[in-house]
Motif scaffolding. Structure first.
Motif, PDB file in Angstrom:
ATOM      1  N   TYR A 280      -0.876  -0.984  -0.782  1.00 45.66           N
ATOM      2  CA  TYR A 280      -0.017  -0.900  -1.974  1.00 45.66           C
ATOM      3  C   TYR A 280       0.611   0.482  -2.111  1.00 45.66           C
ATOM      4  CZ  TYR A 280       1.418  -1.093  -6.880  1.00 45.66           C
ATOM      5  OH  TYR A 280       2.144  -1.042  -8.038  1.00 45.66           O
ATOM      6  N   THR A 281      -0.206   1.514  -2.019  1.00 43.03           N
ATOM      7  CA  THR A 281       0.308   2.868  -2.250  1.00 43.03           C
ATOM      8  C   THR A 281       1.235   3.350  -1.139  1.00 43.03           C
ATOM      9  OG1 THR A 281      -1.710   3.797  -1.264  1.00 43.03           O
ATOM     10  CG2 THR A 281      -1.658   3.574  -3.668  1.00 43.03           C
ATOM     11  N   SER A 282       1.146   2.764   0.036  1.00 50.38           N
ATOM     12  CA  SER A 282       2.041   3.138   1.130  1.00 50.38           C
ATOM     13  C   SER A 282       3.355   2.361   1.091  1.00 50.38           C
ATOM     14  CB  SER A 282       1.355   2.899   2.481  1.00 50.38           C
ATOM     15  OG  SER A 282       1.083   1.521   2.673  1.00 50.38           O
ATOM     16  N   GLY A 283       3.488   1.431   0.142  1.00 52.72           N
ATOM     17  CA  GLY A 283       4.710   0.651   0.028  1.00 52.72           C
ATOM     18  C   GLY A 283       4.744  -0.572   0.917  1.00 52.72           C
ATOM     19  N   VAL A 284       3.650  -0.852   1.595  1.00 55.56           N
ATOM     20  CA  VAL A 284       3.574  -2.004   2.493  1.00 55.56           C
ATOM     21  C   VAL A 284       3.381  -3.296   1.702  1.00 55.56           C
ATOM     22  CG1 VAL A 284       2.021  -3.119   4.136  1.00 55.56           C
ATOM     23  CG2 VAL A 284       2.832  -0.797   4.570  1.00 55.56           C
ATOM     24  N   LEU A 285       2.438  -3.309   0.780  1.00 52.89           N
ATOM     25  CA  LEU A 285       2.180  -4.489  -0.054  1.00 52.89           C
ATOM     26  C   LEU A 285       3.236  -4.545  -1.150  1.00 52.89           C
ATOM     27  CD1 LEU A 285       0.290  -6.864  -0.783  1.00 52.89           C
ATOM     28  CD2 LEU A 285      -1.055  -5.263  -2.145  1.00 52.89           C
ATOM     29  N   ASP A 286       3.810  -5.706  -1.336  1.00 48.00           N
ATOM     30  CA  ASP A 286       4.875  -5.895  -2.328  1.00 48.00           C
ATOM     31  C   ASP A 286       4.433  -5.340  -3.685  1.00 48.00           C
ATOM     32  OD1 ASP A 286       6.672  -7.108  -4.292  1.00 48.00           O
ATOM     33  OD2 ASP A 286       7.333  -8.377  -2.642  1.00 48.00           O
TER      34      ASP A 286
ATOM     35  N   ILE B 170     -11.209   4.464  -6.150  1.00 47.47           N
ATOM     36  CA  ILE B 170     -12.056   3.436  -5.548  1.00 47.47           C
ATOM     37  C   ILE B 170     -13.542   3.728  -5.749  1.00 47.47           C
ATOM     38  CG2 ILE B 170     -12.185   4.458  -3.257  1.00 47.47           C
ATOM     39  CD1 ILE B 170     -11.726   0.721  -4.144  1.00 47.47           C
ATOM     40  N   GLU B 171     -13.895   5.008  -5.875  1.00 51.26           N
ATOM     41  CA  GLU B 171     -15.303   5.373  -6.104  1.00 51.26           C
ATOM     42  C   GLU B 171     -15.833   4.741  -7.395  1.00 51.26           C
ATOM     43  OE1 GLU B 171     -12.870   7.561  -5.594  1.00 51.26           O
ATOM     44  OE2 GLU B 171     -13.292   8.098  -3.480  1.00 51.26           O
TER      45      GLU B 171
ATOM     46  N   GLN C   3     -10.083  -5.938 -13.621  1.00 57.58           N
ATOM     47  CA  GLN C   3     -10.438  -4.745 -12.855  1.00 57.58           C
ATOM     48  C   GLN C   3      -9.744  -4.659 -11.493  1.00 57.58           C
ATOM     49  OE1 GLN C   3     -12.314  -2.207 -13.853  1.00 57.58           O
ATOM     50  NE2 GLN C   3     -12.791  -3.140 -15.832  1.00 57.58           N
ATOM     51  N   PHE C   4      -9.576  -5.791 -10.824  1.00 58.52           N
ATOM     52  CA  PHE C   4      -9.114  -5.773  -9.438  1.00 58.52           C
ATOM     53  C   PHE C   4      -7.808  -5.002  -9.271  1.00 58.52           C
ATOM     54  CE2 PHE C   4     -11.416 -10.053  -9.144  1.00 58.52           C
ATOM     55  CZ  PHE C   4     -12.572  -9.471  -8.671  1.00 58.52           C
ATOM     56  N   ASP C   5      -6.815  -5.321 -10.084  1.00 59.58           N
ATOM     57  CA  ASP C   5      -5.506  -4.689  -9.918  1.00 59.58           C
ATOM     58  C   ASP C   5      -5.541  -3.186 -10.183  1.00 59.58           C
ATOM     59  OD1 ASP C   5      -4.058  -6.987  -9.172  1.00 59.58           O
ATOM     60  OD2 ASP C   5      -3.933  -7.623 -11.266  1.00 59.58           O
ATOM     61  N   LYS C   6      -6.436  -2.755 -11.045  1.00 60.10           N
ATOM     62  CA  LYS C   6      -6.524  -1.320 -11.326  1.00 60.10           C
ATOM     63  C   LYS C   6      -6.912  -0.536 -10.079  1.00 60.10           C
ATOM     64  CE  LYS C   6      -7.741  -2.074 -16.177  1.00 60.10           C
ATOM     65  NZ  LYS C   6      -8.788  -1.966 -17.226  1.00 60.10           N
ATOM     66  N   PHE C   7      -7.780  -1.116  -9.264  1.00 62.63           N
ATOM     67  CA  PHE C   7      -8.199  -0.437  -8.041  1.00 62.63           C
ATOM     68  C   PHE C   7      -7.172  -0.621  -6.923  1.00 62.63           C
ATOM     69  CE2 PHE C   7     -12.160  -0.934 -10.382  1.00 62.63           C
ATOM     70  CZ  PHE C   7     -12.695   0.336 -10.266  1.00 62.63           C
ATOM     71  N   ILE C   8      -6.564  -1.787  -6.852  1.00 59.71           N
ATOM     72  CA  ILE C   8      -5.545  -2.010  -5.825  1.00 59.71           C
ATOM     73  C   ILE C   8      -4.338  -1.106  -6.070  1.00 59.71           C
ATOM     74  CG2 ILE C   8      -3.899  -3.695  -4.891  1.00 59.71           C
ATOM     75  CD1 ILE C   8      -6.007  -5.873  -5.484  1.00 59.71           C
TER      76      ILE C   8
END
Length: 540
Positions: free
Chosen positions: A268-274, A503-504, A492-497
């Motif tokens: 996600y953060t690299s712009g790969v995941l939509d 992630i810790e 919670q899931f989207d907050k970490f993605i």
């Protein structure tokens, strides 16, 4: 006057006799579809309301040839209520909670666990034991794992059983033409996959290389097992063959799930995941992949064949192809085949249905060879013929009318007939009929051969394992725990993605999930699995 009354009385008596014969046919004769009026039509007709989910690919039509033929052969007119897949679970649960279920509705094992104790569904084992379900009983005896669908030994739905199915499952699919064009390797690991997708993002800055359908839950269900953990849509419990020789694990409450979220966060953060992955619909997903905006998906890999045909209208050299399953750790790669006997869905009869025995017999008839042919291939002589081995084969002139139909010839044909997996078809064909249509319409080519060969030969794929049968007490407790965990985890899931939380911090989520019952849930499922295995051993 006397003669007129006498004639009227005789007419009334004749109608009563005909009605009585048909009623006995409906209630007491397991060969239900074979004894009709002299004109081939039933003496009377009864409407049954059926609710099931509808996908974008196969729209549900009313009064299809198959529905009409079922009415002719059985006297039951099926009235369909098709609810879009995106809304189906909410609609279903509302109807069950308010006790307003239709005569027949599509459910799954989770619904059985949650609602069977409330008396929503008609129990079926007594009908089977009394010999009133001979067609399903034959398949039941041939497939011992179907016992997993029961609660306290009781069956509450007719399972959707597939026949002659080719192996398939979630898999990674990529634009192979772009890899070839830019001299990029086919990734052997998930780390390499991320590097390749990053490179494609650099080459095509306006792109969203990895596209997703149906939001976060589908993304986790498709990717988690391959990344070393596990998750099912709306349900974190799964069977892990690599844990202690094989046991049930609550995926989101395991350390391995951090690896899943870590990988998705990098994507996600690299712009790969939509960036819109959490809200994309199936239609938007399809448009991105067939329009050249996205180059990769991890989902039902068979979609890649259809996407390729759509792509090639503008880009003749473009093509998607499934990759060998990448390693999630050094020397470790794994994926799961879909269950190739039981599809995962069931059709439950409402406990309030009128004359339940006749409805049970109708559904049991649908597992007969006659009904299988009708409900998957249409009417003999009109839509199909039998080959030299007595197997149904679509008529080529019928199939060829769908050559240019959208979204694919086979989905369009299925919609027209009202047949197969995505309709109300308890005993269905999927790849059996699909392959016939593709070969008759010329949409089967070398790419298809390669795709099915890659799936069949990849050693990373393993058979799926159904959940074990629970007792009513276990099912009720599991329902409460699932509800509590889903309420906590879904937000919670989207907050970490998305990186809104480091992630810790997921370690705290794991501890909280354990405190809310994840460990107890694992115990429930593993005890149930041990009990099932013990019962099998005692039978031997």
């Amino acid at each position: 006057m006397t003669k007129t009354w006498g004639a009227t009385a005789v007419a009334i008596l004749a109608v009563a006799v005909l009605f009585g014969c048909f009623y006995r046919l409906l209630i007491g004769d397991t060969e239900l579809p074979h004894r009709l009026g002299a004109d081939g039509f039933p003496v009377h007709e009864r409407t049954i309301k059926v609710m099931f989910s509808e996908t974008d690919n196969q729209k549900i039509r009313a009064n299809t040839p198959i529905q009409q033929e079922i009415a002719k052969r059985t006297g039951f007119r099926l009235m369909y209520t098709a609810v879009p897949t995106s809304n189906y679970n909410d609609k279903k649960k509302t109807l069950l909670a308010t006790q307003n279920a239709p005569d027949i509705m599509q459910i799954d094992k989770q619904d059985v666990n949650e609602f069977s104790s409330a008396g929503a569904f008609l129990p079926l084992m007594d009908y089977m034991n009394r010999g009133l379900m001979p067609n399903l009983k034959k398949l039941w005896d041939e497939n011992p794992d179907l016992i997993r669908l029961t609660v306290d030994g009781e069956l509450y739905g007719f399972p959707a059983i597939v026949r002659d199915e080719a192996k398939n499952g979630f898999g990674p699919v990529i634009r192979m033409d772009l890899l070839q064009k830019h001299h990029l390797p086919v990734p052997r690991s998930f780390d390499e996959l991320l590097d390749v997708l990053k490179r494609l993002k650099e080459l095509y800055p306006e792109s969203a290389p990895w596209s997703v359908r149906k939001g976060t839950s589908q993304l986790l269900a498709a990717s988690s097992y391959m990344l070393g953990s596990g998750y099912n849509v709306g349900n974190g419990i799964y069977f892990d063959k690599d844990k202690d020789g094989g046991r049930y694990v609550y995926g989101p409450a395991s350390p391995q799930f951090k690896n899943v979220l870590t990988f998705l966060n990098k994507a996600y953060t690299s712009g790969v995941l939509d960036p819109d992955y959490a809200v994309l619909t199936q239609q938007q997903w399809t448009e991105k992949l067939t329009g050249g905006e996205s180059f990769f998906f991890l989902d039902n890999s068979g979609f890649g064949l259809n996407f390729t045909r759509a792509l090639r209208t503008a880009h003749p050299e473009a093509f998607f192809q499934v990759m060998p399953i990448p390693e999630y750790a050094e020397g470790k790669a794994r994926a799961q085949f879909y269950m190739n006997t039981f599809s995962g869905k069931m059709f439950a009869v409402s406990s309030k249905v009128q004359d339940p025995e006749s409805v049970v017999k109708l559904l049991d008839w649908m597992y007969s060879e006659e009904a299988f042919r009708l409900m998957n291939f249409g009417i003999e002589g009109v839509h199909y013929t039998l080959d030299g081995n007595g197997r149904p084969v679509y008529k080529k002139d019928f199939v060829e009318t769908f050559i240019h139909a959208q979204p694919t010839p086979y989905y369009a044909l299925y919609s027209e007939l009202g047949c197969c997996q995505l309709s109300f078809t308890p005993y269905y064909s999927n790849t059996l009929s699909q392959f016939q249509i593709e070969k008759m319409t010329g949409t089967w080519d070398k790419l298809n051969e390669e795709y099915w060969s890659l799936i069949a030969s990849d050693p990373a794929y393993r058979p799926s394992v159904m959940e074990p049968p629970l007792t009513k007490r276990e099912a009720a407790r599991a329902k409460d725990i699932h509800s509590t965990l889903n309420d906590m985890l879904d937000e919670q899931f989207d907050k970490f993605i998305m990186g809104l939380k480091p992630i810790e911090g997921y370690d705290q989520v794991i501890r909280q999930a354990r405190e809310l019952g994840a460990s107890e849930l694992e115990d429930i499922y593993n005890r149930a699995a041990a009990r099932l295995n013990s019962d099998k051993e005692s039978v031997r």
